[in-house]
Design a protein around this motif. Structure first.
Motif, mmCIF file in Angstrom:
data_model
loop_
_atom_site.group_PDB
_atom_site.id
_atom_site.type_symbol
_atom_site.label_atom_id
_atom_site.label_comp_id
_atom_site.label_asym_id
_atom_site.label_seq_id
_atom_site.Cartn_x
_atom_site.Cartn_y
_atom_site.Cartn_z
ATOM 1 N N TYR A 69 0.763 -1.195 -0.144
ATOM 2 C CA TYR A 69 0.043 0.185 0.134
ATOM 3 C C TYR A 69 0.842 1.334 0.083
ATOM 4 O O TYR A 69 1.777 1.630 0.912
ATOM 5 C CB TYR A 69 -0.993 0.029 1.570
ATOM 6 C CG TYR A 69 -1.988 0.921 1.332
ATOM 7 C CD1 TYR A 69 -1.924 2.003 0.526
ATOM 8 C CD2 TYR A 69 -3.190 0.805 2.163
ATOM 9 C CE1 TYR A 69 -3.010 3.232 0.471
ATOM 10 C CE2 TYR A 69 -4.141 1.593 2.326
ATOM 11 C CZ TYR A 69 -4.332 2.749 1.632
ATOM 12 O OH TYR A 69 -5.364 3.809 1.717
ATOM 13 N N ILE A 70 0.908 2.272 -1.160
ATOM 14 C CA ILE A 70 1.753 3.200 -1.258
ATOM 15 C C ILE A 70 1.116 4.458 -0.715
ATOM 16 O O ILE A 70 0.089 4.795 -0.913
ATOM 17 C CB ILE A 70 2.060 3.108 -2.943
ATOM 18 C CG1 ILE A 70 2.533 2.025 -3.454
ATOM 19 C CG2 ILE A 70 3.043 4.348 -2.886
ATOM 20 C CD1 ILE A 70 2.612 1.989 -5.076
ATOM 21 N N LEU A 71 2.192 5.141 0.111
ATOM 22 C CA LEU A 71 1.976 6.583 0.315
ATOM 23 C C LEU A 71 2.750 7.440 -0.748
ATOM 24 O O LEU A 71 4.013 7.416 -0.596
ATOM 25 C CB LEU A 71 2.025 7.061 1.852
ATOM 26 C CG LEU A 71 1.991 8.396 2.126
ATOM 27 C CD1 LEU A 71 0.537 8.983 1.940
ATOM 28 C CD2 LEU A 71 2.645 8.715 3.497
ATOM 29 N N ILE B 169 -1.761 -2.271 -7.049
ATOM 30 C CA ILE B 169 -1.460 -1.938 -5.755
ATOM 31 C C ILE B 169 -2.158 -0.685 -5.488
ATOM 32 O O ILE B 169 -2.062 0.403 -6.137
ATOM 33 C CB ILE B 169 0.246 -1.686 -5.525
ATOM 34 C CG1 ILE B 169 0.876 -3.023 -6.112
ATOM 35 C CG2 ILE B 169 0.660 -1.088 -4.357
ATOM 36 C CD1 ILE B 169 2.499 -2.807 -6.195
ATOM 37 N N PRO B 170 -2.867 -0.434 -4.412
ATOM 38 C CA PRO B 170 -3.566 0.997 -3.813
ATOM 39 C C PRO B 170 -2.473 1.921 -3.309
ATOM 40 O O PRO B 170 -1.323 1.451 -2.945
ATOM 41 C CB PRO B 170 -4.394 0.015 -2.772
ATOM 42 C CG PRO B 170 -3.618 -0.917 -2.155
ATOM 43 C CD PRO B 170 -2.952 -1.650 -3.296
ATOM 44 N N ASP C 220 1.195 6.835 -8.726
ATOM 45 C CA ASP C 220 -0.117 6.151 -8.635
ATOM 46 C C ASP C 220 -0.609 5.323 -9.714
ATOM 47 O O ASP C 220 -1.201 4.055 -9.645
ATOM 48 C CB ASP C 220 -1.281 7.297 -8.051
ATOM 49 C CG ASP C 220 -0.804 7.889 -6.933
ATOM 50 O OD1 ASP C 220 -1.174 7.851 -5.912
ATOM 51 O OD2 ASP C 220 0.094 8.966 -7.026
ATOM 52 N N VAL C 221 -0.478 5.811 -10.820
ATOM 53 C CA VAL C 221 -0.980 5.095 -11.951
ATOM 54 C C VAL C 221 0.079 3.838 -12.295
ATOM 55 O O VAL C 221 -0.598 2.723 -12.600
ATOM 56 C CB VAL C 221 -0.940 6.057 -13.255
ATOM 57 C CG1 VAL C 221 -0.984 5.140 -14.693
ATOM 58 C CG2 VAL C 221 -1.690 7.264 -13.197
ATOM 59 N N ALA C 222 1.186 3.986 -11.899
ATOM 60 C CA ALA C 222 2.250 2.854 -11.712
ATOM 61 C C ALA C 222 1.562 1.761 -10.884
ATOM 62 O O ALA C 222 1.508 0.515 -11.311
ATOM 63 C CB ALA C 222 3.612 3.316 -11.446
ATOM 64 N N GLY C 223 1.144 2.211 -9.653
ATOM 65 C CA GLY C 223 0.706 1.403 -8.632
ATOM 66 C C GLY C 223 -0.525 0.579 -9.105
ATOM 67 O O GLY C 223 -0.726 -0.706 -8.966
ATOM 68 N N HIS C 224 -1.445 1.329 -9.821
ATOM 69 C CA HIS C 224 -2.908 0.934 -10.138
ATOM 70 C C HIS C 224 -2.427 -0.195 -11.252
ATOM 71 O O HIS C 224 -3.096 -1.217 -11.295
ATOM 72 C CB HIS C 224 -3.406 2.199 -11.123
ATOM 73 C CG HIS C 224 -4.736 1.773 -11.716
ATOM 74 N ND1 HIS C 224 -4.881 1.140 -13.040
ATOM 75 C CD2 HIS C 224 -6.081 1.522 -11.076
ATOM 76 C CE1 HIS C 224 -6.164 0.931 -12.999
ATOM 77 N NE2 HIS C 224 -6.783 1.111 -11.955
ATOM 78 N N ALA C 225 -1.222 0.013 -12.389
ATOM 79 C CA ALA C 225 -1.134 -0.923 -13.023
ATOM 80 C C ALA C 225 -0.683 -2.328 -12.618
ATOM 81 O O ALA C 225 -0.679 -3.448 -13.093
ATOM 82 C CB ALA C 225 -0.042 -0.457 -14.021
ATOM 83 N N LEU C 226 -0.254 -2.155 -11.306
ATOM 84 C CA LEU C 226 0.423 -3.316 -10.555
ATOM 85 C C LEU C 226 -0.618 -3.918 -9.511
ATOM 86 O O LEU C 226 -0.281 -4.697 -8.912
ATOM 87 C CB LEU C 226 1.947 -2.934 -9.988
ATOM 88 C CG LEU C 226 2.989 -2.416 -10.720
ATOM 89 C CD1 LEU C 226 4.115 -2.127 -9.889
ATOM 90 C CD2 LEU C 226 3.373 -3.981 -11.639
#
Length: 450
Positions: free
Chosen positions: A15-17, A35-36, A27-33
């Motif tokens: 979970y990324i801050l 990951i919230p 955040d888009v990178a996390g979305h693609a993986l």
């Protein structure tokens, strides 16, 4: 994008801050993986873009959140990421931050020694440009996590940071203290630092970034992401272009890439050629009609301070570094290898695609070109996060699919959380006057006699 479910992450439920989240690159990178993430961003227009994109956001100042509302952050957050503002460190900026590097290193030592926030803040206020101090915020968040009752005093498992190359020396000092000194509670990290080129990760743009990846000591030493594409070399391209012109044709993408190194023993290089502007923009996708090729781009700003030496690239090359001036780049269209007329300049959709944002990303508010230029390229961010988490190398395909804009109901809910109201900012948001940082160097007024 390669599914994270097909490969175990080194931590459960990442979970990324995202500090200094901008319009949403990480955040888009996390979305693609899958990951919230939760982003903290102070610029109103960047927040409007984030809400329209469906990204969880706090419209707030990073420093204020740390000082006043850290305990309200989700305790499940275990990945700290961000790219602090780089204006004072950038070659294109005033250089105040570069001159203050030694001072900032001293602040790092004091923070790790447990010096009080009040004493640190008092000294930081003396800096000529307050943005210089923002590069310390990731470290201050890491320390604050260990002091948070809401988190059970649990440190972040991973830290992922990126900045302009001038900050590499500061990241290396971060690494030194995180590995050898540790946070005030004794937590230590294994850290890797380097300067990476975004075109070697499939971004259709040449851009160098200083990155830091840190893992909590028990999670093992991280490595930098392995490149998937060959580096763009301007001299090699110019040589090939000159040679091809002599043969009566233009160099191909394969010809325009750096020759694959000889690995010996029959091994071949598996790196793909860098991605060109023509490949990124030529085909229709979503509402993007496709950019007519061939074309030639002339950047709006000069090289080495000389306006007459403007950068020029063709559609067969990657873009130059995308900045807030991307909307001013002049695009010429060709016919039979001759420039016949000036074509349409890059739209914000196209500018975002050159940063590797998905087509139809909902750029909103004002200063959209600046939002695009300030963002972390999502595909590059996905490589950083994958390396930090031990996940497979990401594929760019998920980021080439049109982005689905948030519904009005979703946007209103996100803004209610981020701003305090469904359709407006509130007193808790940074004020309009705060949106333009003070000048780092006062402008000298002309004398009356001049």
């Amino acid at each position: 994008m390669t599914s994270a479910a097909s490969h175990e992450s080194i931590i459960d439920k990442p979970y990324i801050l995202d500090l200094f989240a901008g319009p949403g690159g990480l955040d888009v990178a996390g979305h693609a993986l899958d990951i919230p993430s939760l982003g903290i961003e102070w610029d109103r227009s960047a927040c409007l873009t984030r809400y329209a994109a469906g990204l969880d956001t706090l419209h707030a100042d990073v420093s204020s959140v740390r000082q006043e509302s850290f305990e309200s952050l989700p305790p499940e957050i275990n990945v700290l990421a961000g790219g602090p503002p780089c204006q004072t460190y950038s070659v294109a900026g005033s250089g105040v931050g570069r001159k203050a590097l030694d001072d900032v290193k001293g602040f790092i030592e004091r923070l790790m020694a447990g010096d009080s926030d009040e004493h640190i803040d008092e000294e930081l206020r003396k800096l000529s440009d307050p943005r210089t101090a923002l590069v310390l915020e990731p470290l201050r968040y890491a320390i604050q996590a260990t002091r948070s009752p809401n988190r059970g005093h649990r440190p972040y498992d991973l830290i992922v940071l990126e900045q302009v190359p001038a900050v590499e020396a500061l990241w290396r000092h971060y690494a030194l203290v995180l590995e050898n000194t540790g946070l005030p509670d004794g937590t230590k990290y294994k850290v890797v630092v380097g300067v990476l080129n975004t075109e070697t990760y499939g971004v259709p743009q040449t851009r160098s970034r200083a990155v830091l990846i840190a893992r909590r000591e028990a999670l093992g030493r991280p490595t930098l992401p392995a490149p998937t594409h060959r580096a763009y070399e301007a001299r090699e391209w110019n040589r090939l272009e000159a040679a091809s012109a002599g043969r009566g044709h233009q160099p191909t993408l394969d010809e325009g890439s750096v020759p694959a190194p000889d690995k010996g023993q029959g091994q071949t290089d598996t790196l793909s050629p860098w991605l060109s502007m023509g490949e990124a923009l030529g085909r229709p996708v979503g509402t993007h009609p496709g950019r007519k090729t061939p074309f030639l781009v002339r950047s709006n700003y000069g090289s080495s301070g000389m306006a007459g030496r403007r950068g020029v690239r063709t559609d067969r090359q990657p873009a130059t570094t995308v900045t807030g001036r991307i909307s001013r780049f002049v695009v010429f269209e060709h016919l039979d290898d001759k420039i016949v007329h000036e074509g349409p300049r890059f739209s914000m959709n196209e500018a975002g695609m050159l940063q590797s944002f998905p087509p139809d990303y909902p750029w909103s508010g004002t200063a959209q070109a600046q939002q695009v230029g300030n963002a972390v390229p999502p595909l590059f961010g996905a490589h950083l996060l994958s390396a930090a988490l031990g996940l497979p190398t990401p594929s760019p395909e998920a980021l080439r699919k049109p982005w689905q804009r948030a519904t009005e109901e979703q946007r209103a809910k996100l803004r209610s959380h981020g701003c305090g109201a469904a359709d407006d900012c509130t007193a808790s948001c940074p004020s309009s006057a705060d949106q333009t940082p003070p000048r780092s160097v006062p402008i000298r007024k002309k004398a009356a006699a001049e």
